[in-house]
Enzyme design. Sequence first.
Site, PDB file in Angstrom:
ATOM      1  CG  ASP A   1      -9.730   7.594   6.449  1.00  0.00           C
ATOM      2  OD1 ASP A   1      -8.691   7.604   6.035  1.00  0.00           O
ATOM      3  OD2 ASP A   1      -9.635   7.759   8.012  1.00  0.00           O
TER       4      ASP A   1
ATOM      5  CE  LYS B   1      -6.361   8.695   8.155  1.00  0.00           C
ATOM      6  NZ  LYS B   1      -7.146   7.801   8.862  1.00  0.00           N
TER       7      LYS B   1
ATOM      8  CD  GLU C   1      -6.470   5.276   2.316  1.00  0.00           C
ATOM      9  OE1 GLU C   1      -7.445   5.477   3.016  1.00  0.00           O
ATOM     10  OE2 GLU C   1      -5.369   4.779   2.917  1.00  0.00           O
TER      11      GLU C   1
ATOM     12  CG  ASP D   1      -5.370   8.046   4.529  1.00  0.00           C
ATOM     13  OD1 ASP D   1      -6.433   8.574   4.122  1.00  0.00           O
ATOM     14  OD2 ASP D   1      -5.611   6.880   5.309  1.00  0.00           O
TER      15      ASP D   1
ATOM     16  CG  ASP E   1      -1.804   5.227   4.910  1.00  0.00           C
ATOM     17  OD1 ASP E   1      -1.543   4.294   5.711  1.00  0.00           O
ATOM     18  OD2 ASP E   1      -2.622   5.415   4.461  1.00  0.00           O
TER      19      ASP E   1
ATOM     20  CE  LYS F   1      -3.135   2.439   3.097  1.00  0.00           C
ATOM     21  NZ  LYS F   1      -4.047   2.740   4.197  1.00  0.00           N
TER      22      LYS F   1
ATOM     23  NE  ARG G   1     -10.859  -1.056   3.915  1.00  0.00           N
ATOM     24  CZ  ARG G   1     -11.602  -1.419   4.932  1.00  0.00           C
ATOM     25  NH1 ARG G   1     -12.581  -1.947   4.984  1.00  0.00           N
ATOM     26  NH2 ARG G   1     -11.017  -1.011   6.186  1.00  0.00           N
TER      27      ARG G   1
HETATM   28  N1  BES Z   1      -4.180   4.556   6.757  1.00  0.00           N
HETATM   29  C1  BES Z   1      -5.330   4.425   7.695  1.00  0.00           C
HETATM   30  C2  BES Z   1      -5.045   3.299   8.908  1.00  0.00           C
HETATM   31  C3  BES Z   1      -4.257   3.767   9.787  1.00  0.00           C
HETATM   32  C4  BES Z   1      -4.557   4.149  11.040  1.00  0.00           C
HETATM   33  C5  BES Z   1      -2.776   3.412   9.861  1.00  0.00           C
HETATM   34  C6  BES Z   1      -3.830   4.784  11.975  1.00  0.00           C
HETATM   35  C7  BES Z   1      -1.979   3.801  10.606  1.00  0.00           C
HETATM   36  C8  BES Z   1      -2.432   4.420  12.021  1.00  0.00           C
HETATM   37  C9  BES Z   1      -6.594   3.855   6.880  1.00  0.00           C
HETATM   38  O1  BES Z   1      -6.405   4.145   5.544  1.00  0.00           O
HETATM   39  C10 BES Z   1      -7.660   4.091   7.433  1.00  0.00           C
HETATM   40  O2  BES Z   1      -8.098   5.333   7.673  1.00  0.00           O
HETATM   41  N2  BES Z   1      -8.497   3.423   7.829  1.00  0.00           N
HETATM   42  C11 BES Z   1      -9.804   3.432   8.327  1.00  0.00           C
HETATM   43  C12 BES Z   1     -10.958   2.472   7.866  1.00  0.00           C
HETATM   44  C13 BES Z   1     -12.226   2.665   8.216  1.00  0.00           C
HETATM   45  C14 BES Z   1     -12.621   4.058   7.623  1.00  0.00           C
HETATM   46  C15 BES Z   1     -13.079   1.726   7.963  1.00  0.00           C
HETATM   47  C16 BES Z   1      -9.698   3.251   9.947  1.00  0.00           C
HETATM   48  O3  BES Z   1      -8.638   2.427  10.357  1.00  0.00           O
HETATM   49  O4  BES Z   1     -10.273   4.132  10.641  1.00  0.00           O
HETATM   50 ZN    ZN Z   2      -4.510   4.694   4.748  1.00  0.00          ZN
HETATM   51 ZN    ZN Z   3      -7.693   6.038   5.254  1.00  0.00          ZN
END
Ligand code: BES
Ligand code: ZN
Ligand code: ZN
Length: 500
Positions: free
Chosen positions: A347, A277, A349, A270, A288, A265, A351
């Site tokens: 957010d 966020k 993204e 992000d 990220d 990834k 996947r």
């Molecule tokens: N890049 C984030 C995940 C992340 C969070 C990495 C904290 C490192 C530290 C990812 O893209 C994300 O934002 N995931 C969301 C998914 C949700 C919207 C289903 C999350 O984890 O809140």
């Molecule tokens: Zn991310």
């Molecule tokens: Zn994200």
Amino acid sequence: MDIRFQAGGADKWKADIALIPIREGEKITDTCPELDSAAPYLVIAPAMRDVSGRKDEISLIYGHPDLPYSRVMLIGLGREAVTPDSLRRAYALGTRRARAMHLRSLQIPAFTLQRFGGVDRLLEEAVYACKLADYEVSGLKHRKPGDPEPISFLSVNFTGEYVPEKEQAAARRGEDAADTVILARNLINTPANMMYPEAFAEEARRLAEGTALSCTVYDEKQLSDMGFNAHLAVGQGGKNPPRLVVLEYTPKGHENDAPLVFVGKGITFDSGGISLKPAANMHTMKCDMTGAAAVLTSVSMLAREEVPHRVVGIMALAENMPDGGAVHPGDVVTGLNGSTIEIINTDAEGRLVLSDALTFAQKNWHPAAVVDVATLTGACATALGDQVAGLFSNDTELADRVISAGNCAGENYWRMPLWEGYRGRLESTVADICHTGSSREGGAIVAALFLEHFISEGARWAHLDIAGEDWVSEAKPLCPKGASGFAARTLLELGRGGFE
Ligand code: BES
Ligand code: ZN
Ligand code: ZN
């Protein structure tokens, strides 16, 4: 920090300080009699009495400047069994201390590792730890007068006439592993205004130049023609367009082998997109692209080491930004595998870019195994914290291989379930699949189940969710505050071992 080797006995060895880990209660000159001639002052009463060997205790002992070792640093290991982990910690603490003292060179007498069992494996870790502990986030911060300089060299010393080949190779393996992680950290720590998808692609081209690696970069136009609509949807709000980078390493005679394919990834920033966020800690989202950095650095090191295994690295790069042109929550896109995907929360993204990259991996190669690495879900960080990453796999042999590569690397993975009961959460009323579930609970599993949707029947696949490990918020002996470079060494060790 250069790694050097010196043989020929103590009087030939030259460096500012010798680092020697010591166990609690251990009489160092009993367990390492070779030190009698190199540093006879170690047996003198005050030194003997003052050094306890307690965990993390650092003792500096000085002898006459004409002696082979005029400075020795004894680093306490405590009472517990000595492990690669405890040795890495000790050498890292020692290196940081030597650097703070403005010393410029270190030595490790190889014989001092004998008593812990097997010099070469531990030497690999000792070199790895010293080199990694000397890492600093550099490039953009001006050096102030009086700041300690990096250590110039580490010398591994042998008592015999020659440097033994096996030990030399082990030290070089440790050095390569450290270089891999250091390069990953440098790429990840580079801020998003400088490390955007095309800049990352340029790094990949540069690393591949003059090596056995072939590097292909697909731009947004080519991705569109090829049908990478899930990937493109993520990047459509960013000023810097998406890229897909493919690195291929095929050693001679292995042209027909099924490759091990790594997929990373690579979200260079992000922000969450329209599902923005919160501001707190958003700056850490330059990390990220840790998965992509791990893929790039490991694959390029595997090619440099000329490992006898075919390896492919795929890096899915985009920036996730809010904009008038950004993907809306509720949009539906058709991914590369033909599935329609409803995008609920922009957010989630990672996947999306991975789904197209995983499809591409299976379409273009018949991989022996596919391993993806992603800072995918906050839920995984919540479940497992910052010391152990989530591992999901449809194949136990592959999962075990990842765990043992991680053990070797000092990076921990815990296998998590692809729990069938949660699959229903990905049902969409308007598309073939919805990309997020409606609740946060079990979010790491739901994300893994989404990825699994793009894995063909019979393909061997592992997914590493490293969202808890990519960013170090408080300095550790082996890593300053910032990017950890987690997973780069795991992939390196996996690639060194190969997978058929
Ligand atoms: N890049 C984030 C995940 C992340 C969070 C990495 C904290 C490192 C530290 C990812 O893209 C994300 O934002 N995931 C969301 C998914 C949700 C919207 C289903 C999350 O984890 O809140
Ligand atoms: Zn991310
Ligand atoms: Zn994200």
